[in-house]
Design an enzyme around this catalytic site. Structure first.
Site, short mmCIF file in Angstrom:
data_model
loop_
_atom_site.label_atom_id
_atom_site.label_comp_id
_atom_site.label_asym_id
_atom_site.label_seq_id
_atom_site.Cartn_x
_atom_site.Cartn_y
_atom_site.Cartn_z
CG HIS A 272 -2.05 0.85 1.30
ND1 HIS A 272 -2.43 1.67 0.29
CD2 HIS A 272 -2.94 1.11 2.32
CE1 HIS A 272 -3.49 2.38 0.65
NE2 HIS A 272 -3.80 2.07 1.89
CG HIS A 311 -4.15 0.71 -8.15
ND1 HIS A 311 -5.47 0.61 -7.84
CD2 HIS A 311 -3.59 1.53 -7.24
CE1 HIS A 311 -5.71 1.37 -6.78
NE2 HIS A 311 -4.58 1.93 -6.39
CG ASP A 367 3.01 4.72 -3.87
OD1 ASP A 367 2.88 5.86 -3.39
OD2 ASP A 367 2.41 3.73 -3.46
N1 CMC Z 1 5.23 -6.47 -10.52
C1 CMC Z 1 5.16 -7.65 -11.16
N2 CMC Z 1 4.02 -8.37 -11.28
C2 CMC Z 1 2.91 -7.86 -10.73
C3 CMC Z 1 2.91 -6.63 -10.04
C4 CMC Z 1 4.13 -5.93 -9.96
N3 CMC Z 1 4.18 -4.74 -9.33
N4 CMC Z 1 1.65 -6.37 -9.59
C5 CMC Z 1 0.91 -7.40 -9.96
N5 CMC Z 1 1.65 -8.30 -10.67
C6 CMC Z 1 1.17 -9.53 -11.30
C7 CMC Z 1 0.93 -10.62 -10.27
O1 CMC Z 1 2.07 -11.41 -10.07
C8 CMC Z 1 -0.21 -11.37 -10.92
O2 CMC Z 1 0.31 -12.17 -11.95
P1 CMC Z 1 -0.32 -13.64 -12.23
O3 CMC Z 1 -1.72 -13.36 -12.69
O4 CMC Z 1 0.56 -14.23 -13.28
O5 CMC Z 1 -0.25 -14.37 -10.93
C9 CMC Z 1 -1.05 -10.28 -11.59
O6 CMC Z 1 -0.10 -9.23 -11.88
C10 CMC Z 1 -2.16 -9.74 -10.72
O7 CMC Z 1 -1.62 -9.34 -9.48
P2 CMC Z 1 -2.39 -9.38 -8.10
O8 CMC Z 1 -1.38 -9.55 -6.99
O9 CMC Z 1 -3.52 -10.35 -8.16
O10 CMC Z 1 -3.01 -7.92 -8.06
P3 CMC Z 1 -3.63 -7.23 -6.78
O11 CMC Z 1 -4.77 -6.44 -7.30
O12 CMC Z 1 -3.89 -8.22 -5.71
O13 CMC Z 1 -2.45 -6.30 -6.30
C11 CMC Z 1 -1.03 -4.47 -5.93
C12 CMC Z 1 -2.38 -4.95 -6.48
C13 CMC Z 1 -0.97 -2.94 -6.00
C14 CMC Z 1 -0.89 -4.90 -4.47
C15 CMC Z 1 0.10 -5.10 -6.80
O14 CMC Z 1 -0.03 -4.66 -8.14
C16 CMC Z 1 1.49 -4.79 -6.26
O15 CMC Z 1 1.98 -5.51 -5.38
N6 CMC Z 1 2.16 -3.71 -6.77
C17 CMC Z 1 3.45 -3.29 -6.24
C18 CMC Z 1 3.25 -2.51 -4.96
C19 CMC Z 1 2.71 -1.13 -5.23
O16 CMC Z 1 3.18 -0.40 -6.09
N7 CMC Z 1 1.72 -0.74 -4.41
C20 CMC Z 1 1.14 0.62 -4.45
C21 CMC Z 1 -0.28 0.63 -4.91
S1 CMC Z 1 -0.82 2.28 -5.33
C22 CMC Z 1 -0.77 3.14 -3.84
C23 CMC Z 1 -1.77 2.68 -2.89
O17 CMC Z 1 -2.99 2.79 -3.16
O18 CMC Z 1 -1.39 2.23 -1.82
#
Ligand code: CMC
Length: 433
Positions: A272, A311, A367
């Site tokens: 987050h 996201h 971010d």
């Molecule tokens: N790098 C590489 N792969 C990724 C990333 C990433 N940053 N984010 C998602 N994926 C992949 C993930 O491995 C999955 O692949 P597969 O379908 O092959 O298993 C797919 O994309 C979907 O990911 P998810 O984990 O199901 O997506 P989510 O909606 O649960 O997670 C998130 C959203 C923001 C937690 C995630 O994208 C992430 O960890 N990003 C990096 C951390 C980040 O930048 N966070 C800040 C968010 S914006 C500020 C805020 O609101 O806090």
């Protein structure tokens, strides 16, 4: 499930029993509690929906923030984020989020006066900050001192009294920058700089961070504007992890300081708000443009996450990231270009062309560039999420206020699907293998 012929209902046929149920549809939503009537046997508990991480569950109705993740749209109380970032200021946006309308001049002046009147913190809070180790993370200091504020204002428990609620809201918005700046000065071993209420909200924050021996601190107008816009961009984001923490904790009716401390804890996590800190660490680790393909490969292999990418809601470019990229340009004119900018731009370019990221709709989020700006301003990496927390405070409080005034409000209490054992026989320890 098939669509019913009747308007605004959803017909469900339970193939276990052949029974059909017509569930009312409101706002493209069915009530999960309406599923409970679906049973095989009379004494069954009834059907529930299973939604870990609430990916498709609306936990409330809200009039605060609207996001269209596919179109990349974000609006506070109906106003598009780019318009607010261009024309408004953080305190006006805070008023808007909390009150549902833009203030007139008199309302704004009163609100601003109320906030700036509450910027001081009790000297005993300062002593708490003194007690932290020199290397304590400022988010830990912020979280615990915000929680501690509840003991200084015991009347804040009276959450259903409008006037009391209003004063705590002013105090929280006012004291967050002071607590944050004091935490920073503590970690630098520097004397605390007290608030200067002649300055703007953002200008005063810079004053508390950077004032040295000068009698009056004069913030650089470009830095002051950049901080103000960054606070606006972070001010709310509907039912994200920390806002949901605010609503979940708030639903058991503690004072708002305790509930805000819970939101700060949720924001602290690297998935987050902690991601802005993670982006800088990642760029430092990559170190050079030549190492980007290796980093992309590792991200695709699931060895690490590209921080600042992806996201839960946005499946297109995060509109906040677009605005931040423009501010970065203004700030770098004053501070000189951040050495990591080239790595960030190249990383973005390659990721946006790569099939893995394109297929998963992984775009830069808020971010990705904010940390570069903060770093260029001389703000240490550990403070990045603290800045996010200052900006998000009016949003958390607007969500909290909306929750308390919602007639459908009840204590948050999700259900579970229990898959564990039942009625096991207790074996004394001496007889266990
Ligand atoms: N790098 C590489 N792969 C990724 C990333 C990433 N940053 N984010 C998602 N994926 C992949 C993930 O491995 C999955 O692949 P597969 O379908 O092959 O298993 C797919 O994309 C979907 O990911 P998810 O984990 O199901 O997506 P989510 O909606 O649960 O997670 C998130 C959203 C923001 C937690 C995630 O994208 C992430 O960890 N990003 C990096 C951390 C980040 O930048 N966070 C800040 C968010 S914006 C500020 C805020 O609101 O806090």
């Amino acid at each position: 499930m098939a669509k019913s012929k009747a308007n605004n209902t959803l017909s469900i046929t339970d193939n276990r029993t052949g029974k059909q149920y017509d569930l009312p549809i409101e706002n493209d939503t069915i009530k999960a509690m309406d599923l409970r009537q679906i049973k095989v046997k009379k004494d069954d508990f009834g059907m529930m929906s299973y939604d870990p991480a609430y990916s498709n569950t609306a936990s409330c109705t809200s009039r605060v923030t609207f996001i269209d993740g596919d179109k990349g749209e974000l609006m506070y109380r109906g106003y598009p984020i780019d318009v607010l970032a261009k024309k408004s200021n953080f305190l006006e946006v805070s008023y808007l989020l909390l009150n549902g309308k833009l203030p007139n001049k008199k309302e704004f002046n009163t609100f601003e006066g109320n906030i700036m009147n509450h910027t001081m913190i009790h000297e005993n809070i300062k002593k708490f900050i003194d007690g932290f180790r020199y290397d304590a993370h400022p988010m830990g200091m912020l979280m615990s001192t915000v929680a501690a504020l509840s003991t200084f204002y015991p009347e804040s428990k009276d959450i259903f009294d409008e006037e009391t609620r209003k004063i705590q809201i002013h105090r929280l918005i006012a004291k967050m920058p002071t607590l944050a700046a004091f935490a920073y000065r503590h970690s630098m071993g520097m004397p605390y700089a007290y608030p200067d209420n002649d300055l703007s909200y953002a200008g005063n924050f810079l004053n508390m961070l950077y004032k040295m021996t000068e009698l009056k601190y004069k913030p650089d107008p470009i830095m002051e504007k950049a901080i103000d816009v960054l606070l606006i961009l972070h001010a709310d984001h509907e039912q994200n992890c920390s806002a949901s923490a605010m609503r979940n904790v708030g639903s058991s009716h503690p004072d708002p300081y305790s509930a805000t401390a819970a939101s700060i804890a949720a924001l602290y996590g690297p998935l987050h708000g902690g991601a802005n800190e993670g982006v800088l660490q990642m760029l430092a680790e990559i170190g050079h443009k030549d190492n980007i393909p290796k980093a992309i490969k590792a991200a695709k292999n699931g060895e690490f996450r590209l921080m600042g990418f992806g996201h839960r809601v946005y499946k297109s470019y995060d509109p906040r990231a677009t605005i931040i990229k423009d501010i970065a340009h203004d700030v770098f004119q004053v501070t000189g270009k951040n050495p990591y900018l080239d790595i960030a731009l190249e990383l973005e370019r390659i990721a946006l062309e790569d099939e893995y990221f394109v297929k998963r709709k992984l775009y830069p989020n808020v971010d990705f560039y904010s940390g570069l700006i903060y770093q260029s301003m001389g703000i240490p990496t550990e403070m990045f999420t603290v800045l996010f927390a200052i900006g998000r405070t009016p949003g958390w409080l607007a969500q909290w206020k909306e929750l308390l005034l919602d007639p459908e409000r009840r204590i948050a209490r999700p259900r579970q699907v229990y898959l564990g054992d039942k009625n096991l026989k207790y074996v004394p320890m001496s007889k266990r293998k």
